[in-house]
Design a protein around this motif. Structure first.
Motif, PDB file in Angstrom:
ATOM      1  N   LYS A 206       0.825  -1.211   0.000  1.00 39.48           N
ATOM      2  CA  LYS A 206       0.000   0.000   0.000  1.00 39.48           C
ATOM      3  C   LYS A 206       0.858   1.258   0.000  1.00 39.48           C
ATOM      4  CE  LYS A 206      -3.711  -2.470   0.499  1.00 39.48           C
ATOM      5  NZ  LYS A 206      -4.713  -2.608  -0.495  1.00 39.48           N
ATOM      6  N   ARG A 207       0.235   2.391  -0.315  1.00 38.88           N
ATOM      7  CA  ARG A 207       0.902   3.687  -0.354  1.00 38.88           C
ATOM      8  C   ARG A 207       0.391   4.581   0.781  1.00 38.88           C
ATOM      9  NH1 ARG A 207       4.979   4.334  -3.762  1.00 38.88           N
ATOM     10  NH2 ARG A 207       4.462   6.503  -3.980  1.00 38.88           N
ATOM     11  N   TRP A 208       0.182   4.031   1.972  1.00 40.93           N
ATOM     12  CA  TRP A 208      -0.370   4.792   3.093  1.00 40.93           C
ATOM     13  C   TRP A 208       0.494   5.962   3.542  1.00 40.93           C
ATOM     14  CZ3 TRP A 208      -5.221   4.618   4.409  1.00 40.93           C
ATOM     15  CH2 TRP A 208      -5.954   3.475   4.133  1.00 40.93           C
ATOM     16  N   PRO A 209       1.818   5.816   3.671  1.00 43.88           N
ATOM     17  CA  PRO A 209       2.613   6.954   4.153  1.00 43.88           C
ATOM     18  C   PRO A 209       2.501   8.186   3.260  1.00 43.88           C
ATOM     19  CG  PRO A 209       3.871   4.959   4.387  1.00 43.88           C
ATOM     20  CD  PRO A 209       2.635   4.601   3.612  1.00 43.88           C
ATOM     21  N   GLU A 210       2.384   7.984   1.950  1.00 38.75           N
ATOM     22  CA  GLU A 210       2.240   9.122   1.056  1.00 38.75           C
ATOM     23  C   GLU A 210       0.903   9.820   1.270  1.00 38.75           C
ATOM     24  OE1 GLU A 210       3.398   6.165   0.134  1.00 38.75           O
ATOM     25  OE2 GLU A 210       5.450   6.678  -0.434  1.00 38.75           O
ATOM     26  N   TRP A 211      -0.143   9.054   1.538  1.00 36.10           N
ATOM     27  CA  TRP A 211      -1.460   9.653   1.801  1.00 36.10           C
ATOM     28  C   TRP A 211      -1.454  10.390   3.134  1.00 36.10           C
ATOM     29  CZ3 TRP A 211      -4.908  10.565  -1.691  1.00 36.10           C
ATOM     30  CH2 TRP A 211      -4.963   9.764  -2.818  1.00 36.10           C
ATOM     31  N   ILE A 212      -0.781   9.833   4.138  1.00 32.47           N
ATOM     32  CA  ILE A 212      -0.669  10.517   5.430  1.00 32.47           C
ATOM     33  C   ILE A 212       0.095  11.820   5.261  1.00 32.47           C
ATOM     34  CG2 ILE A 212       0.283  10.364   7.760  1.00 32.47           C
ATOM     35  CD1 ILE A 212      -0.135   7.317   7.604  1.00 32.47           C
ATOM     36  N   LEU A 213       1.186  11.780   4.487  1.00 32.75           N
ATOM     37  CA  LEU A 213       1.962  12.985   4.231  1.00 32.75           C
ATOM     38  C   LEU A 213       1.101  14.041   3.538  1.00 32.75           C
ATOM     39  CD1 LEU A 213       4.675  14.528   4.058  1.00 32.75           C
ATOM     40  CD2 LEU A 213       5.020  13.405   1.851  1.00 32.75           C
TER      41      LEU A 213
ATOM     42  N   ARG B 167      -2.143  14.416   3.583  1.00 30.63           N
ATOM     43  CA  ARG B 167      -3.165  14.940   4.497  1.00 30.63           C
ATOM     44  C   ARG B 167      -2.574  15.904   5.519  1.00 30.63           C
ATOM     45  NH1 ARG B 167      -6.113   9.195   5.152  1.00 30.63           N
ATOM     46  NH2 ARG B 167      -7.312   9.290   3.222  1.00 30.63           N
ATOM     47  N   LEU B 168      -1.400  15.588   6.050  1.00 33.41           N
ATOM     48  CA  LEU B 168      -0.761  16.489   7.008  1.00 33.41           C
ATOM     49  C   LEU B 168      -0.348  17.801   6.351  1.00 33.41           C
ATOM     50  CD1 LEU B 168       1.383  14.097   9.203  1.00 33.41           C
ATOM     51  CD2 LEU B 168      -0.569  15.458   9.917  1.00 33.41           C
ATOM     52  N   VAL B 169       0.128  17.736   5.109  1.00 29.23           N
ATOM     53  CA  VAL B 169       0.476  18.968   4.397  1.00 29.23           C
ATOM     54  C   VAL B 169      -0.773  19.808   4.153  1.00 29.23           C
ATOM     55  CG1 VAL B 169       1.351  19.873   2.203  1.00 29.23           C
ATOM     56  CG2 VAL B 169       2.600  18.076   3.388  1.00 29.23           C
ATOM     57  N   VAL B 170      -1.856  19.163   3.772  1.00 26.43           N
ATOM     58  CA  VAL B 170      -3.113  19.902   3.556  1.00 26.43           C
ATOM     59  C   VAL B 170      -3.598  20.518   4.867  1.00 26.43           C
ATOM     60  CG1 VAL B 170      -5.565  19.599   2.993  1.00 26.43           C
ATOM     61  CG2 VAL B 170      -3.818  18.653   1.504  1.00 26.43           C
ATOM     62  N   LEU B 171      -3.522  19.777   5.970  1.00 23.22           N
ATOM     63  CA  LEU B 171      -3.927  20.335   7.260  1.00 23.22           C
ATOM     64  C   LEU B 171      -3.054  21.516   7.663  1.00 23.22           C
ATOM     65  CD1 LEU B 171      -4.765  17.163   9.352  1.00 23.22           C
ATOM     66  CD2 LEU B 171      -6.339  18.919   8.583  1.00 23.22           C
ATOM     67  N   GLY B 172      -1.763  21.430   7.397  1.00 24.94           N
ATOM     68  CA  GLY B 172      -0.867  22.548   7.687  1.00 24.94           C
ATOM     69  C   GLY B 172      -1.202  23.771   6.852  1.00 24.94           C
ATOM     70  N   VAL B 173      -1.474  23.561   5.572  1.00 22.65           N
ATOM     71  CA  VAL B 173      -1.842  24.679   4.696  1.00 22.65           C
ATOM     72  C   VAL B 173      -3.167  25.289   5.142  1.00 22.65           C
ATOM     73  CG1 VAL B 173      -2.524  25.265   2.329  1.00 22.65           C
ATOM     74  CG2 VAL B 173      -0.502  23.870   2.733  1.00 22.65           C
ATOM     75  N   LEU B 174      -4.119  24.453   5.527  1.00 24.98           N
ATOM     76  CA  LEU B 174      -5.398  24.974   6.015  1.00 24.98           C
ATOM     77  C   LEU B 174      -5.226  25.763   7.314  1.00 24.98           C
ATOM     78  CD1 LEU B 174      -7.869  22.054   5.278  1.00 24.98           C
ATOM     79  CD2 LEU B 174      -7.759  24.278   4.163  1.00 24.98           C
TER      80      LEU B 174
ATOM     81  N   PHE C 107       2.974  25.643   9.759  1.00 25.19           N
ATOM     82  CA  PHE C 107       4.235  25.519   9.044  1.00 25.19           C
ATOM     83  C   PHE C 107       5.086  24.400   9.625  1.00 25.19           C
ATOM     84  CE2 PHE C 107       8.692  26.832   8.434  1.00 25.19           C
ATOM     85  CZ  PHE C 107       8.730  26.808   7.045  1.00 25.19           C
ATOM     86  N   HIS C 108       5.120  24.294  10.937  1.00 24.25           N
ATOM     87  CA  HIS C 108       5.911  23.237  11.568  1.00 24.25           C
ATOM     88  C   HIS C 108       5.287  21.862  11.385  1.00 24.25           C
ATOM     89  CE1 HIS C 108       9.258  25.343  13.360  1.00 24.25           C
ATOM     90  NE2 HIS C 108       8.428  26.331  13.640  1.00 24.25           N
ATOM     91  N   VAL C 109       3.991  21.783  11.272  1.00 23.26           N
ATOM     92  CA  VAL C 109       3.349  20.497  10.966  1.00 23.26           C
ATOM     93  C   VAL C 109       3.763  20.041   9.573  1.00 23.26           C
ATOM     94  CG1 VAL C 109       1.124  19.404  10.469  1.00 23.26           C
ATOM     95  CG2 VAL C 109       1.411  20.716  12.552  1.00 23.26           C
ATOM     96  N   ILE C 110       3.794  20.977   8.620  1.00 26.94           N
ATOM     97  CA  ILE C 110       4.238  20.630   7.268  1.00 26.94           C
ATOM     98  C   ILE C 110       5.692  20.182   7.299  1.00 26.94           C
ATOM     99  CG2 ILE C 110       4.720  21.562   4.973  1.00 26.94           C
ATOM    100  CD1 ILE C 110       2.287  23.413   5.386  1.00 26.94           C
ATOM    101  N   ASP C 111       6.556  20.942   7.972  1.00 26.02           N
ATOM    102  CA  ASP C 111       7.964  20.579   8.066  1.00 26.02           C
ATOM    103  C   ASP C 111       8.159  19.245   8.774  1.00 26.02           C
ATOM    104  OD1 ASP C 111       8.793  22.813   6.744  1.00 26.02           O
ATOM    105  OD2 ASP C 111       9.394  23.903   8.546  1.00 26.02           O
ATOM    106  N   GLY C 112       7.404  19.023   9.844  1.00 27.57           N
ATOM    107  CA  GLY C 112       7.518  17.764  10.577  1.00 27.57           C
ATOM    108  C   GLY C 112       7.068  16.572   9.748  1.00 27.57           C
ATOM    109  N   ALA C 113       6.016  16.748   8.967  1.00 29.58           N
ATOM    110  CA  ALA C 113       5.534  15.653   8.125  1.00 29.58           C
ATOM    111  C   ALA C 113       6.557  15.309   7.043  1.00 29.58           C
ATOM    112  CB  ALA C 113       4.203  16.028   7.493  1.00 29.58           C
ATOM    113  N   ILE C 114       7.132  16.334   6.429  1.00 32.27           N
ATOM    114  CA  ILE C 114       8.129  16.084   5.390  1.00 32.27           C
ATOM    115  C   ILE C 114       9.386  15.465   5.998  1.00 32.27           C
ATOM    116  CG2 ILE C 114       9.644  17.221   3.717  1.00 32.27           C
ATOM    117  CD1 ILE C 114       7.295  19.161   3.196  1.00 32.27           C
ATOM    118  N   ALA C 115       9.820  15.973   7.142  1.00 31.44           N
ATOM    119  CA  ALA C 115      10.995  15.402   7.808  1.00 31.44           C
ATOM    120  C   ALA C 115      10.735  13.955   8.214  1.00 31.44           C
ATOM    121  CB  ALA C 115      11.376  16.238   9.023  1.00 31.44           C
TER     122      ALA C 115
END
Length: 90
Positions: free
Chosen positions: A30-37, A39-46, A68-76
């Protein structure tokens, strides 16, 4: 106050990395981690958008920094997970 935002980014990265490794081990097809990433980026942008449009002021700045830190944390966390999986497979 900034320590809380930094801590939120670090905790998000750790949570995402551990959740991604767990999902990759249990469901390798499955590709779950990409979907989680995503969603977290979208939540950070929102969160950033909400802080700019509705909250404003110093409270809005703090909410935007948290997003911004949620986006950075998700990418990291995603990058950490990829490194862990690469060295684990060797």
């Amino acid at each position: 106050m900034w320590s809380f935002v930094l801590l939120a980014g670090i905790l998000t990265a750790c949570f995402f990395a551990s959740a991604s490794v767990y999902v990759r081990v249990k469901l390798p097809d499955k590709r779950w981690p990409e979907w989680i990433l995503a969603r977290l980026v979208v939540l950070g942008v929102l969160a950033i958008w909400y802080s700019l449009v509705y909250v404003r002021g110093w409270e809005g700045a703090m909410l935007g920094a948290l997003g911004f830190h949620v986006i950075d944390g998700a990418i990291a966390g995603y990058l950490i997970q990829n490194v862990i999986m690469r060295y684990r497979n060797r």
